[in-house]
Design a protein around this motif. Structure first.
Motif, mmCIF file in Angstrom:
data_model
loop_
_atom_site.group_PDB
_atom_site.id
_atom_site.type_symbol
_atom_site.label_atom_id
_atom_site.label_comp_id
_atom_site.label_asym_id
_atom_site.label_seq_id
_atom_site.Cartn_x
_atom_site.Cartn_y
_atom_site.Cartn_z
ATOM 1 N N LEU A 19 -7.484 -8.430 1.023
ATOM 2 C CA LEU A 19 -6.364 -8.620 1.259
ATOM 3 C C LEU A 19 -5.422 -9.898 0.849
ATOM 4 O O LEU A 19 -4.449 -9.901 0.411
ATOM 5 C CB LEU A 19 -6.280 -8.539 2.929
ATOM 6 N N ARG A 26 2.580 -6.133 -0.172
ATOM 7 C CA ARG A 26 1.610 -5.149 0.005
ATOM 8 C C ARG A 26 0.582 -5.709 1.483
ATOM 9 O O ARG A 26 0.175 -4.730 2.314
ATOM 10 C CB ARG A 26 0.652 -5.022 -1.358
ATOM 11 N N ILE A 30 0.185 -3.231 4.480
ATOM 12 C CA ILE A 30 -1.193 -2.844 4.977
ATOM 13 C C ILE A 30 -1.465 -3.582 6.519
ATOM 14 O O ILE A 30 -2.046 -2.518 7.171
ATOM 15 C CB ILE A 30 -2.386 -3.538 4.069
ATOM 16 N N ILE A 66 -3.444 4.228 3.177
ATOM 17 C CA ILE A 66 -2.308 3.212 3.224
ATOM 18 C C ILE A 66 -1.590 3.310 1.707
ATOM 19 O O ILE A 66 -1.860 2.580 0.801
ATOM 20 C CB ILE A 66 -2.532 1.721 3.517
ATOM 21 N N PHE A 69 -3.689 2.479 -1.137
ATOM 22 C CA PHE A 69 -4.769 1.591 -0.874
ATOM 23 C C PHE A 69 -5.696 2.534 0.396
ATOM 24 O O PHE A 69 -5.200 3.446 1.024
ATOM 25 C CB PHE A 69 -4.266 0.290 0.137
ATOM 26 N N LEU A 87 -11.694 -2.690 2.012
ATOM 27 C CA LEU A 87 -10.379 -2.431 1.672
ATOM 28 C C LEU A 87 -10.100 -2.192 -0.076
ATOM 29 O O LEU A 87 -10.672 -3.170 -0.592
ATOM 30 C CB LEU A 87 -9.499 -3.569 2.193
ATOM 31 N N GLN A 89 -8.132 -0.469 -3.669
ATOM 32 C CA GLN A 89 -7.027 0.278 -4.270
ATOM 33 C C GLN A 89 -7.621 1.797 -4.794
ATOM 34 O O GLN A 89 -8.591 1.708 -5.496
ATOM 35 C CB GLN A 89 -6.173 -0.499 -5.060
#
Length: 99
Positions: A19, A26, A30, A66, A69, A87, A89
């Motif tokens: 993150l 972004r 998120i 998301i 993501f 987390l 992509q």
């Protein structure tokens, strides 16, 4: 009466590192979606696209979409903690077929 449990999102060190590597726009998007999980991390709804991830793990793992993501998490029912373990992509490879 229904359960009125409050939930709190917590990120694993790997999820936090990922993150922190993203741009501010972004990150904000998120975080907005992760915050939505705190209302109810189990029920899919508008703005909160949730699926149970396959497997028979304990506790069950969930996936939050998301945009491009994905956040993978599990919920500690006793503490109300939502642990985001991964987390990433999503790669858009075979979604549109091969030419």
């Amino acid at each position: 009466m229904g359960r009125n449990m409050s939930f709190t999102v917590m990120l694993s060190p790997d999820a936090r590192k990922y993150l922190d590597s993203l741009d501010k726009k972004r990150v904000k998007n998120i975080k907005t979606h992760l915050k939505e999980l705190e209302k109810n991390p189990f029920i899919p709804r508008a703005g909160c696209d949730i699926d149970i991830v396959g497997g028979s793990g304990r506790p069950p793992m969930y996936r939050l979409r998301i945009g491009n993501f994905r956040a993978v998490y599990f919920v500690d029912g006793k503490s109300g903690a939502i642990y985001v373990t991964n987390l990433f992509q999503k790669k858009r490879d075979s979604a549109y077929g091969e030419n």
